[in-house]
Design a protein around this motif. Sequence first.
Motif, mmCIF file in Angstrom:
data_model
loop_
_atom_site.group_PDB
_atom_site.id
_atom_site.type_symbol
_atom_site.label_atom_id
_atom_site.label_comp_id
_atom_site.label_asym_id
_atom_site.label_seq_id
_atom_site.Cartn_x
_atom_site.Cartn_y
_atom_site.Cartn_z
ATOM 1 N N VAL A 13 -37.815 37.738 -0.481
ATOM 2 C CA VAL A 13 -39.048 37.570 0.425
ATOM 3 C C VAL A 13 -38.862 37.406 1.814
ATOM 4 O O VAL A 13 -39.140 38.021 2.755
ATOM 5 C CB VAL A 13 -40.206 36.987 0.069
ATOM 6 N N ALA A 14 -37.903 36.330 2.214
ATOM 7 C CA ALA A 14 -37.410 35.981 3.374
ATOM 8 C C ALA A 14 -36.678 37.204 4.132
ATOM 9 O O ALA A 14 -37.070 37.564 5.127
ATOM 10 C CB ALA A 14 -36.595 34.611 3.466
ATOM 11 N N ILE A 15 -35.856 38.010 3.319
ATOM 12 C CA ILE A 15 -35.257 39.019 3.871
ATOM 13 C C ILE A 15 -36.252 40.084 4.445
ATOM 14 O O ILE A 15 -36.264 40.513 5.519
ATOM 15 C CB ILE A 15 -34.310 39.882 3.092
ATOM 16 N N GLY A 16 -37.318 40.081 3.641
ATOM 17 C CA GLY A 16 -38.151 41.454 3.772
ATOM 18 C C GLY A 16 -39.080 41.165 5.200
ATOM 19 O O GLY A 16 -39.196 41.630 5.929
ATOM 20 N N ILE A 17 -39.493 39.836 5.159
ATOM 21 C CA ILE A 17 -40.382 39.191 6.265
ATOM 22 C C ILE A 17 -39.443 39.099 7.556
ATOM 23 O O ILE A 17 -39.794 39.624 8.727
ATOM 24 C CB ILE A 17 -40.905 37.999 6.001
ATOM 25 N N GLY A 18 -38.356 38.497 7.283
ATOM 26 C CA GLY A 18 -37.405 38.471 8.597
ATOM 27 C C GLY A 18 -36.910 39.855 9.117
ATOM 28 O O GLY A 18 -37.115 40.283 10.344
ATOM 29 N N GLY A 63 -31.099 40.522 9.760
ATOM 30 C CA GLY A 63 -30.614 41.553 11.070
ATOM 31 C C GLY A 63 -30.034 42.716 10.749
ATOM 32 O O GLY A 63 -30.412 43.562 11.624
ATOM 33 N N LEU A 64 -29.351 43.329 9.721
ATOM 34 C CA LEU A 64 -29.032 44.433 9.521
ATOM 35 C C LEU A 64 -30.150 45.415 9.057
ATOM 36 O O LEU A 64 -30.195 46.440 10.021
ATOM 37 C CB LEU A 64 -28.156 44.331 8.236
ATOM 38 N N ILE A 65 -31.050 44.979 8.171
ATOM 39 C CA ILE A 65 -32.267 46.091 7.989
ATOM 40 C C ILE A 65 -33.063 46.123 9.375
ATOM 41 O O ILE A 65 -33.348 47.220 9.704
ATOM 42 C CB ILE A 65 -33.019 45.629 6.888
ATOM 43 N N GLY A 66 -33.432 45.044 9.831
ATOM 44 C CA GLY A 66 -34.378 44.858 11.017
ATOM 45 C C GLY A 66 -33.732 46.057 12.425
ATOM 46 O O GLY A 66 -34.389 46.685 12.909
ATOM 47 N N HIS A 67 -32.431 45.751 12.274
ATOM 48 C CA HIS A 67 -31.718 46.613 13.513
ATOM 49 C C HIS A 67 -31.544 48.030 12.916
ATOM 50 O O HIS A 67 -31.743 48.764 14.097
ATOM 51 C CB HIS A 67 -30.341 45.990 13.972
#
Length: 185
Positions: A13-18, A63-67
Amino acid sequence: MKKNSQLSIKSIVAIGIGAALFFVLGRFVSIPSPVPNTTINIQYGILGIFGVIYGPLVGAVSGLIGHILIDLSWGSPWWSWIIASAVFGVLVGLVKKKIDIENGKFGKKEIITFNVAQVIAHAICWIVIASALDVIIYKEAISKLVGQSLIAFAANSVTTAIVGTLLLLAYAKTRTKAGSLQKED
Protein backbone atom coordinates in the motif's frame (compact mmCIF):
# COMPACT_ATOMS: atom_id res chain seq x y z
CA MET A 1 1.44 -12.81 4.53
CA LYS A 2 3.89 -13.42 7.33
CA LYS A 3 4.54 -10.53 9.67
CA ASN A 4 8.28 -10.65 8.90
CA SER A 5 7.72 -10.79 5.16
CA GLN A 6 9.84 -8.32 3.19
CA LEU A 7 6.78 -7.15 1.25
CA SER A 8 3.88 -6.83 3.66
CA ILE A 9 0.46 -5.52 2.71
CA LYS A 10 1.41 -2.28 4.49
CA SER A 11 4.50 -2.01 2.27
CA ILE A 12 2.53 -2.70 -0.91
CA VAL A 13 0.00 0.00 0.00
CA ALA A 14 2.84 2.40 0.87
CA ILE A 15 4.47 1.70 -2.51
CA GLY A 16 1.21 2.45 -4.31
CA ILE A 17 0.62 5.68 -2.42
CA GLY A 18 4.28 6.72 -2.64
CA ALA A 19 4.45 6.07 -6.39
CA ALA A 20 1.17 7.91 -6.97
CA LEU A 21 2.29 10.96 -4.96
CA PHE A 22 5.70 10.91 -6.66
CA PHE A 23 3.99 10.82 -10.07
CA VAL A 24 1.42 13.55 -9.37
CA LEU A 25 3.96 15.92 -7.81
CA GLY A 26 6.62 15.20 -10.44
CA ARG A 27 4.23 15.56 -13.34
CA PHE A 28 2.07 18.47 -12.25
CA VAL A 29 4.08 20.39 -9.62
CA SER A 30 7.45 20.93 -11.27
CA ILE A 31 9.11 24.27 -11.82
CA PRO A 32 11.21 24.81 -14.96
CA SER A 33 14.88 25.48 -14.32
CA PRO A 34 17.23 27.52 -16.50
CA VAL A 35 18.86 24.25 -17.64
CA PRO A 36 17.05 22.39 -20.47
CA ASN A 37 15.29 19.12 -19.56
CA THR A 38 15.76 19.76 -15.83
CA THR A 39 13.06 20.89 -13.43
CA ILE A 40 12.83 21.79 -9.77
CA ASN A 41 10.72 19.15 -8.04
CA ILE A 42 9.24 18.46 -4.63
CA GLN A 43 8.50 14.76 -5.09
CA TYR A 44 11.86 13.76 -3.61
CA GLY A 45 10.73 15.16 -0.26
CA ILE A 46 7.81 12.72 -0.42
CA LEU A 47 10.09 9.89 -1.51
CA GLY A 48 12.36 10.76 1.41
CA ILE A 49 9.58 10.44 3.97
CA PHE A 50 8.37 7.15 2.49
CA GLY A 51 11.94 5.85 2.72
CA VAL A 52 12.37 6.95 6.34
CA ILE A 53 8.97 5.62 7.42
CA TYR A 54 8.85 2.36 5.42
CA GLY A 55 12.47 1.62 4.49
CA PRO A 56 14.63 1.21 1.40
CA LEU A 57 12.44 -1.28 -0.50
CA VAL A 58 9.37 0.97 -0.38
CA GLY A 59 11.53 4.00 -1.21
CA ALA A 60 13.13 2.27 -4.20
CA VAL A 61 9.97 0.84 -5.73
CA SER A 62 7.96 4.05 -5.14
CA GLY A 63 10.68 6.09 -6.87
CA LEU A 64 11.01 3.57 -9.69
CA ILE A 65 7.29 3.30 -10.49
CA GLY A 66 6.59 6.99 -9.90
CA HIS A 67 9.42 8.12 -12.18
CA ILE A 68 8.47 5.62 -14.91
CA LEU A 69 4.91 7.01 -14.85
CA ILE A 70 6.17 10.60 -15.07
CA ASP A 71 8.38 9.79 -18.05
CA LEU A 72 5.66 7.77 -19.81
CA SER A 73 3.26 10.70 -19.40
CA TRP A 74 5.77 12.86 -21.30
CA GLY A 75 6.57 10.27 -23.96
CA SER A 76 9.21 7.69 -23.18
CA PRO A 77 11.21 6.55 -20.13
CA TRP A 78 14.61 8.08 -19.46
CA TRP A 79 16.14 5.10 -17.67
CA SER A 80 19.22 6.76 -16.24
CA TRP A 81 17.15 9.18 -14.16
CA ILE A 82 14.54 6.53 -13.32
CA ILE A 83 17.30 4.34 -11.88
CA ALA A 84 18.70 7.33 -9.99
CA SER A 85 15.27 7.96 -8.41
CA ALA A 86 15.06 4.32 -7.30
CA VAL A 87 18.58 4.46 -5.84
CA PHE A 88 17.64 7.66 -3.99
CA GLY A 89 14.72 5.79 -2.45
CA VAL A 90 17.07 3.00 -1.32
CA LEU A 91 19.71 5.33 0.10
CA VAL A 92 17.35 7.59 2.02
CA GLY A 93 15.43 4.49 3.12
CA LEU A 94 18.55 3.20 4.84
CA VAL A 95 18.16 6.12 7.28
CA LYS A 96 15.13 4.31 8.74
CA LYS A 97 17.60 2.38 10.93
CA LYS A 98 18.97 5.66 12.36
CA ILE A 99 15.70 7.55 12.90
CA ASP A 100 13.04 6.17 15.23
CA ILE A 101 10.20 8.07 13.56
CA GLU A 102 7.58 5.50 14.60
CA ASN A 103 8.14 6.45 18.24
CA GLY A 104 7.83 10.15 17.45
CA LYS A 105 11.55 10.88 17.59
CA PHE A 106 12.43 13.57 15.08
CA GLY A 107 14.40 16.26 16.84
CA LYS A 108 17.55 18.18 15.94
CA LYS A 109 19.75 15.05 15.71
CA GLU A 110 17.27 13.25 13.45
CA ILE A 111 16.75 16.32 11.26
CA ILE A 112 20.51 16.58 10.75
CA THR A 113 20.80 12.84 10.09
CA PHE A 114 17.98 12.93 7.52
CA ASN A 115 19.36 15.98 5.73
CA VAL A 116 22.97 14.83 5.62
CA ALA A 117 21.78 11.48 4.26
CA GLN A 118 19.47 12.99 1.64
CA VAL A 119 22.11 15.45 0.40
CA ILE A 120 24.66 12.62 0.08
CA ALA A 121 22.03 10.44 -1.64
CA HIS A 122 21.17 13.23 -4.10
CA ALA A 123 24.87 13.78 -4.86
CA ILE A 124 25.36 10.07 -5.55
CA CYS A 125 22.19 9.84 -7.64
CA TRP A 126 22.37 12.97 -9.77
CA ILE A 127 26.07 13.80 -10.02
CA VAL A 128 27.31 10.21 -10.28
CA ILE A 129 24.64 7.66 -11.26
CA ALA A 130 22.37 9.68 -13.56
CA SER A 131 25.34 11.31 -15.30
CA ALA A 132 27.26 8.06 -15.75
CA LEU A 133 24.19 6.26 -17.06
CA ASP A 134 23.38 9.17 -19.40
CA VAL A 135 26.83 8.74 -20.94
CA ILE A 136 26.66 4.92 -21.02
CA ILE A 137 23.05 4.46 -22.17
CA TYR A 138 22.34 7.60 -24.20
CA LYS A 139 25.85 8.71 -25.22
CA GLU A 140 25.14 12.18 -23.83
CA ALA A 141 27.91 14.78 -23.83
CA ILE A 142 29.46 15.26 -20.42
CA SER A 143 29.44 19.04 -20.91
CA LYS A 144 25.63 18.94 -21.19
CA LEU A 145 25.31 16.76 -18.10
CA VAL A 146 27.29 19.03 -15.78
CA GLY A 147 24.59 21.69 -15.65
CA GLN A 148 21.74 19.17 -15.47
CA SER A 149 23.29 17.09 -12.72
CA LEU A 150 24.32 20.07 -10.60
CA ILE A 151 20.88 21.73 -10.88
CA ALA A 152 19.11 18.41 -10.13
CA PHE A 153 21.39 17.79 -7.14
CA ALA A 154 21.03 21.30 -5.69
CA ALA A 155 17.31 21.73 -6.33
CA ASN A 156 16.38 18.25 -5.13
CA SER A 157 18.52 18.63 -2.00
CA VAL A 158 16.86 21.93 -1.09
CA THR A 159 13.30 20.81 -1.81
CA THR A 160 13.84 17.51 0.03
CA ALA A 161 15.27 19.40 3.01
CA ILE A 162 12.23 21.67 3.17
CA VAL A 163 9.38 19.32 2.22
CA GLY A 164 10.86 16.17 3.72
CA THR A 165 11.83 17.77 7.02
CA LEU A 166 8.48 19.52 7.48
CA LEU A 167 6.49 16.39 6.68
CA LEU A 168 8.64 14.18 8.91
CA LEU A 169 8.22 16.68 11.76
CA ALA A 170 4.46 16.59 11.25
CA TYR A 171 4.42 12.79 11.03
CA ALA A 172 6.51 12.43 14.20
CA LYS A 173 3.99 14.55 16.09
CA THR A 174 1.26 12.05 15.20
CA ARG A 175 3.19 9.15 16.74
CA THR A 176 3.01 8.12 20.38
CA LYS A 177 6.39 8.48 21.97
CA ALA A 178 7.79 5.33 23.59
CA GLY A 179 7.09 5.29 27.32
CA SER A 180 4.61 8.18 27.15
CA LEU A 181 1.60 6.09 28.05
CA GLN A 182 0.98 5.40 31.71
CA LYS A 183 -1.41 3.00 33.34
CA GLU A 184 -4.16 4.75 35.24
CA ASP A 185 -5.06 3.50 38.71
